[in-house]
Design a protein around this motif. Structure first.
Motif, short mmCIF file in Angstrom:
data_model
loop_
_atom_site.label_atom_id
_atom_site.label_comp_id
_atom_site.label_asym_id
_atom_site.label_seq_id
_atom_site.Cartn_x
_atom_site.Cartn_y
_atom_site.Cartn_z
N THR A 38 0.62 -1.08 -0.42
CA THR A 38 0.05 0.29 -0.11
C THR A 38 0.61 1.09 0.10
O THR A 38 0.87 2.04 -0.47
CB THR A 38 -0.66 0.11 0.87
N PHE B 147 0.59 3.48 -3.16
CA PHE B 147 0.56 5.08 -2.54
C PHE B 147 1.33 6.28 -3.40
O PHE B 147 0.50 7.51 -4.67
CB PHE B 147 0.74 5.31 -1.19
N ARG C 233 -7.90 15.21 -0.99
CA ARG C 233 -7.65 14.09 -0.21
C ARG C 233 -8.59 12.82 0.14
O ARG C 233 -7.97 11.28 0.69
CB ARG C 233 -7.17 15.04 1.00
N TYR C 234 -9.65 12.93 -0.16
CA TYR C 234 -10.34 12.37 0.09
C TYR C 234 -10.53 11.07 -0.65
O TYR C 234 -10.77 9.72 -0.37
CB TYR C 234 -12.37 12.82 0.26
N ILE D 68 -8.06 10.48 -2.39
CA ILE D 68 -6.74 9.46 -2.08
C ILE D 68 -6.53 8.91 -0.60
O ILE D 68 -6.86 7.21 -0.96
CB ILE D 68 -5.32 10.63 -1.85
N LEU D 69 -7.32 9.06 0.00
CA LEU D 69 -7.70 7.86 1.65
C LEU D 69 -8.72 6.64 0.66
O LEU D 69 -8.05 5.73 1.68
CB LEU D 69 -8.10 8.97 2.13
N ILE E 178 -6.32 4.60 -0.88
CA ILE E 178 -5.56 3.83 0.16
C ILE E 178 -6.62 2.67 0.54
O ILE E 178 -5.96 1.76 0.81
CB ILE E 178 -4.97 4.80 1.50
N PHE F 230 -17.39 5.64 5.22
CA PHE F 230 -17.49 5.98 6.42
C PHE F 230 -17.19 7.68 5.92
O PHE F 230 -17.44 8.80 6.45
CB PHE F 230 -17.11 5.52 7.45
N LEU F 231 -16.45 7.70 4.65
CA LEU F 231 -15.38 9.03 4.20
C LEU F 231 -16.51 9.55 4.27
O LEU F 231 -16.80 11.60 4.34
CB LEU F 231 -14.51 7.94 3.29
N MET G 209 -18.06 12.01 6.85
CA MET G 209 -16.80 12.93 7.22
C MET G 209 -16.96 14.80 6.63
O MET G 209 -16.83 15.27 7.49
CB MET G 209 -15.57 12.31 7.14
#
Lengths: 264, 219
Positions: B17, B21, B139-140, B142-143, B146, B210-211, B214
């Motif tokens: 990972t 990444f 960033r979301y 990318i997260l 991941i 969950f992302l 948020m």
């Protein structure tokens, strides 16, 4: 709004890697015995070989056997492309022939050590009174589980047997093809299929099926398991010793327990 | 009970990972910026997602085997790949890369071009635009990338089996341990590992769900 910080994810990932790398490096170094023997073997040998290696390690406590079980074809490909292993136990001659041709075996070490039989199985509680391969053509036999004849060796043997008995076309109409022999076994175990054709060794490990017929030797090519030492082994003596051990009575008893026939 | 398959799996998935990444973000950025051959580059990187994993494993075997060009170079330094832990990591990287790349690229492409153009008119360097504008805004994505890559790396079976083998303590992961347990008719072990596997997979799928919550409280 909560903000996800990429830098934190970053640091976390790096820290995890570091922890795992250092943590696990230590373990494997500690466990190292004086000598390791790497064996690549056909998946159908899994339980028998594990038991034999336990017996061998008891007699030779300085040797640690490390297995690599997979399909014979995949293992052969990997060995030809540089996969390091000391011994190779194949489920068919084809893969061993290929390794011999590409000069990947130690000359003179190849030997045939096991034979498997092809059997007709029915669910343990079957009431269809199937007792021979010829019964497969009967009208009340609706589904016959076979291995896929193109890719699954047992499927090829099954077709040979059915051809020899002259019932291939009749059976083909009710055949369901599994992508490996365990799938054929599972279908018969769950009574989805009325009967199936598998190796004797597969039938031996399951108590949910019973063997009703063994295919005659002259109806199919013999199912032989060859073994050999792989060129480039760093442990020739131990490899030879293990190969000899496989031919001893102690090992033969274990193989027979799992339904194999031993070849002298 | 031998826990080495769990350790090998985690070690492999985490390492893979981390590589995925960096590689995924780099490739996504490179492809978005590309003017020519965009489609071809995209197809090549996405290919492992479409190909059966055993085929990917076979390709890797041919690419990194001792007879190949790459394999021969590494052989000079006494480095081999087949049947080693390195092979397990490479397999996991290749199969999870398309997920990281795709999600990141999607996130990059959703950034308002006007912001980037505005930065350019203010004389901000391309490097700074990447680090200070593009990455934070993506960033979301990318997260999510991941999490998806990690989950995919955890469950990798076909390519690993073909390229890295199934060696306990070295390359035997949860997936290949389950395969071996089934082959050995050891259903207890198979069920235990399957349970562990399912807990992990569920956790990660839950995490992806969950992302968006948020991001905004509700519509």
């Amino acid at each position: 709004m909560r903000v996800i910080d990429l830098k934190k994810i970053f640091t976390l990932l790096m820290a995890l890697t570091f922890l795992l790398l250092t943590g696990c490096g230590g373990n494997s170094a500690q466990e190292k015995k004086s000598s390791e023997l790497h064996i690549s073997a056909a998946a159908s040998l899994t339980d028998a070989m594990k038991e034999i290696s336990t017996a061998y390690e008891k007699e030779n406590p300085n040797v640690k056997i490390i297995f690599n079980f997979g399909s014979s074809g995949a293992l052969q490909q990997a060995i030809e492309n540089g996969g390091e292993t000391d011994l190779f136990f194949s489920a068919a001659q084809k893969q061993m022939d290929s390794l011999e041709k590409s000069a990947n075996l130690v000359e003179g070490t190849r030997k045939n050590f096991l034979e498997n039989e092809i059997v007709l199985i029915v669910p343990a509680d079957s009431d269809k009174k199937i007792s021979a391969f010829e019964d497969l053509t009967r009208a009340d036999v609706q589904h016959v589980a076979l291995g896929e004849p193109k890719g699954v060796p047992v499927g090829q043997y099954s077709e040979e047997i059915l051809t020899a008995l002259n019932i291939l076309d009749a059976v083909k109409a009710k055949a369901v093809y599994g992508s490996d022999v365990r799938q054929v076994l599972a279908w018969v175990e769950s009574s989805e299929a009325d009967c199936g054709i598998v190796y004797a060794t597969d039938a031996a490990v399951s108590d949910k099926v019973k063997v009703v017929a063994v295919a005659a030797q002259n109806t199919h090519k013999p199912v032989i398991y060859p073994a050999a030492i792989v060129k480039g082994t760093k442990n020739l003596d131990d490899a030879k010793k293990f190969l000899n051990f496989v031919g001893t009575d102690a090992a033969k008893n274990i193989f027979e327990k799992y339904g194999f026939k031993c070849i002298d | 009970m031998e826990i080495s398959p769990l350790i090998v799996t985690l070690k492999t998935a985490v390492t893979a990972t981390v590589i995925t990444f960096f590689l995924g973000i780099f490739l996504a950025y490179a492809v978005v910026k590309m003017k020519k051959f965009k489609g071809i580059a995209d197809a090549v990187i996405t290919l492992p997602l479409i190909l059966p994993p055993t085929v990917v494993g076979f390709f890797l075997l041919l690419l990194f085997g001792k007879k190949s060009f790459i394999g021969k170079i590494f052989l000079q330094f006494d480095v081999t790949f087949v049947f080693t832990w390195k092979a397990a990591v490479i397999s996991a990287v290749i199969v999870s890369l398309p997920l990281m790349y795709r999600t990141t690229r999607g996130a990059f492409e959703q950034i308002d071009v006007n912001i980037i153009q505005a930065a350019r008119t203010l004389g901000v360097s391309e490097g700074k635009i990447f680090w200070r504008i593009i990455l934070p805004n993506a960033r979301y994505g990318i997260l999510a990338g991941i999490i998806l890559s990690f989950a995919r790396a955890l469950g990798e079976f076909g390519a690993t089996m073909m390229f890295a083998g199934n060696i306990p303590g070295v390359t035997q992961t949860l997936s290949t341990a389950i395969y071996s347990a089934v082959q050995a008719n050891d259903y207890d072990t198979a069920f235990q590992w399957t349970g562990v596997m399912m807990i992990f997979s569920l956790t990660f799928i839950l995490a992806t769900n969950f992302l968006p919550n948020m991001r905004r409280s509700s519509f």
